[in-house]
Design a protein around this motif. Sequence first.
Motif, PDB file in Angstrom:
ATOM      1  N   LEU A 155       0.825  -1.204   0.000  1.00  0.00           N
ATOM      2  CA  LEU A 155       0.000   0.000   0.000  1.00  0.00           C
ATOM      3  C   LEU A 155       0.864   1.262   0.000  1.00  0.00           C
ATOM      4  O   LEU A 155       0.572   2.225  -0.712  1.00  0.00           O
ATOM      5  N   PHE A 156       1.925   1.258   0.805  1.00  0.00           N
ATOM      6  CA  PHE A 156       2.820   2.416   0.851  1.00  0.00           C
ATOM      7  C   PHE A 156       3.503   2.639  -0.495  1.00  0.00           C
ATOM      8  O   PHE A 156       3.635   3.773  -0.959  1.00  0.00           O
ATOM      9  N   ILE A 157       3.961   1.574  -1.126  1.00  0.00           N
ATOM     10  CA  ILE A 157       4.662   1.719  -2.403  1.00  0.00           C
ATOM     11  C   ILE A 157       3.708   2.213  -3.494  1.00  0.00           C
ATOM     12  O   ILE A 157       4.068   3.082  -4.296  1.00  0.00           O
ATOM     13  N   ILE A 158       2.494   1.707  -3.506  1.00  0.00           N
ATOM     14  CA  ILE A 158       1.507   2.181  -4.493  1.00  0.00           C
ATOM     15  C   ILE A 158       1.214   3.660  -4.267  1.00  0.00           C
ATOM     16  O   ILE A 158       1.172   4.451  -5.218  1.00  0.00           O
ATOM     17  N   ALA A 159       1.017   4.058  -3.007  1.00  0.00           N
ATOM     18  CA  ALA A 159       0.752   5.470  -2.711  1.00  0.00           C
ATOM     19  C   ALA A 159       1.941   6.338  -3.093  1.00  0.00           C
ATOM     20  O   ALA A 159       1.774   7.451  -3.612  1.00  0.00           O
ATOM     21  N   GLY A 160       3.158   5.851  -2.857  1.00  0.00           N
ATOM     22  CA  GLY A 160       4.351   6.609  -3.227  1.00  0.00           C
ATOM     23  C   GLY A 160       4.475   6.807  -4.714  1.00  0.00           C
ATOM     24  O   GLY A 160       4.805   7.901  -5.190  1.00  0.00           O
ATOM     25  N   ILE A 161       4.205   5.764  -5.469  1.00  0.00           N
ATOM     26  CA  ILE A 161       4.254   5.886  -6.930  1.00  0.00           C
ATOM     27  C   ILE A 161       3.193   6.864  -7.412  1.00  0.00           C
ATOM     28  O   ILE A 161       3.446   7.689  -8.295  1.00  0.00           O
ATOM     29  N   MET A 162       2.009   6.802  -6.816  1.00  0.00           N
ATOM     30  CA  MET A 162       0.944   7.731  -7.214  1.00  0.00           C
ATOM     31  C   MET A 162       1.328   9.175  -6.916  1.00  0.00           C
ATOM     32  O   MET A 162       0.957  10.088  -7.657  1.00  0.00           O
ATOM     33  N   CYS A 163       2.071   9.402  -5.828  1.00  0.00           N
ATOM     34  CA  CYS A 163       2.505  10.768  -5.502  1.00  0.00           C
ATOM     35  C   CYS A 163       3.407  11.330  -6.593  1.00  0.00           C
ATOM     36  O   CYS A 163       3.370  12.530  -6.872  1.00  0.00           O
ATOM     37  N   PHE A 164       4.240  10.480  -7.188  1.00  0.00           N
ATOM     38  CA  PHE A 164       5.147  10.955  -8.220  1.00  0.00           C
ATOM     39  C   PHE A 164       4.491  11.030  -9.591  1.00  0.00           C
ATOM     40  O   PHE A 164       4.815  11.893 -10.395  1.00  0.00           O
ATOM     41  N   VAL A 165       3.563  10.135  -9.887  1.00  0.00           N
ATOM     42  CA  VAL A 165       2.979  10.048 -11.222  1.00  0.00           C
ATOM     43  C   VAL A 165       1.913  11.107 -11.453  1.00  0.00           C
ATOM     44  O   VAL A 165       1.848  11.703 -12.525  1.00  0.00           O
ATOM     45  N   ARG A 166       1.075  11.340 -10.467  1.00  0.00           N
ATOM     46  CA  ARG A 166      -0.015  12.295 -10.644  1.00  0.00           C
ATOM     47  C   ARG A 166       0.541  13.719 -10.604  1.00  0.00           C
ATOM     48  O   ARG A 166       1.138  14.136  -9.629  1.00  0.00           O
ATOM     49  N   LYS A 167       0.328  14.427 -11.669  1.00  0.00           N
ATOM     50  CA  LYS A 167       0.833  15.802 -11.778  1.00  0.00           C
ATOM     51  C   LYS A 167      -0.301  16.790 -11.641  1.00  0.00           C
ATOM     52  O   LYS A 167      -1.459  16.487 -11.884  1.00  0.00           O
ATOM     53  N   GLN A 168       0.043  17.985 -11.289  1.00  0.00           N
ATOM     54  CA  GLN A 168      -0.903  19.095 -11.198  1.00  0.00           C
ATOM     55  C   GLN A 168      -1.449  19.375 -12.592  1.00  0.00           C
ATOM     56  O   GLN A 168      -0.692  19.431 -13.557  1.00  0.00           O
ATOM     57  N   PRO A 169      -2.762  19.496 -12.750  1.00  0.00           N
ATOM     58  CA  PRO A 169      -3.283  19.786 -14.099  1.00  0.00           C
ATOM     59  C   PRO A 169      -2.772  21.145 -14.586  1.00  0.00           C
ATOM     60  O   PRO A 169      -2.648  22.109 -13.822  1.00  0.00           O
ATOM     61  N   ALA A 170      -2.473  21.192 -15.873  1.00  0.00           N
ATOM     62  CA  ALA A 170      -1.960  22.425 -16.472  1.00  0.00           C
ATOM     63  C   ALA A 170      -3.078  23.461 -16.521  1.00  0.00           C
ATOM     64  O   ALA A 170      -4.216  23.166 -16.872  1.00  0.00           O
ATOM     65  N   GLU A 171      -2.719  24.666 -16.141  1.00  0.00           N
ATOM     66  CA  GLU A 171      -3.682  25.750 -16.178  1.00  0.00           C
ATOM     67  C   GLU A 171      -3.855  26.228 -17.629  1.00  0.00           C
ATOM     68  O   GLU A 171      -2.857  26.380 -18.345  1.00  0.00           O
TER      69      GLU A 171
END
Length: 141
Positions: A121-137
């Motif tokens: 669970l921690f590794i999946i959450a960590g990967i999601m933190c890096f992969v999900r980017k702020q949407p471009a304005e």
Amino acid sequence: MKRTAEFTLGIIGTIISGLMSLLGMFLIWTASSDEVRAEVEKQVQDDPMMVQEDIDVVLGLFSTGGWAIIIASIIGIIFGIIAIISIKGNKNPKLAGWMYIVGGVLVGIISLGLGFLPALLFIIAGIMCFVRKQPAEPTAY
């Protein structure tokens, strides 16, 4: 951007890490219990291949394994809380990602594989933190 998935995975992983410490305490109690020692000695008497020294080795492994699980669960709780605080409100997702990944790897290795679920669970959450980017304005031309 909301980080609900990472936040939820981190909370569940931290709770499971806390529950994992109960398993470690149970193993330590088992190693020091007179009833368990008596039962193991009874089994040794029934099996001619085992000797008295095997009892001490087995109960020592229970105690050592219990302490390893407790240490892994404490590490998981600490890294999980730091990551949860960092991800709350999208403050610092990169720090949270590193905390999740490092915590997951340590929990998985130190617990001798028994902490597989919180580590995953921690590794999946960590990967999601890096992969999900702020949407471009959107830019106006």
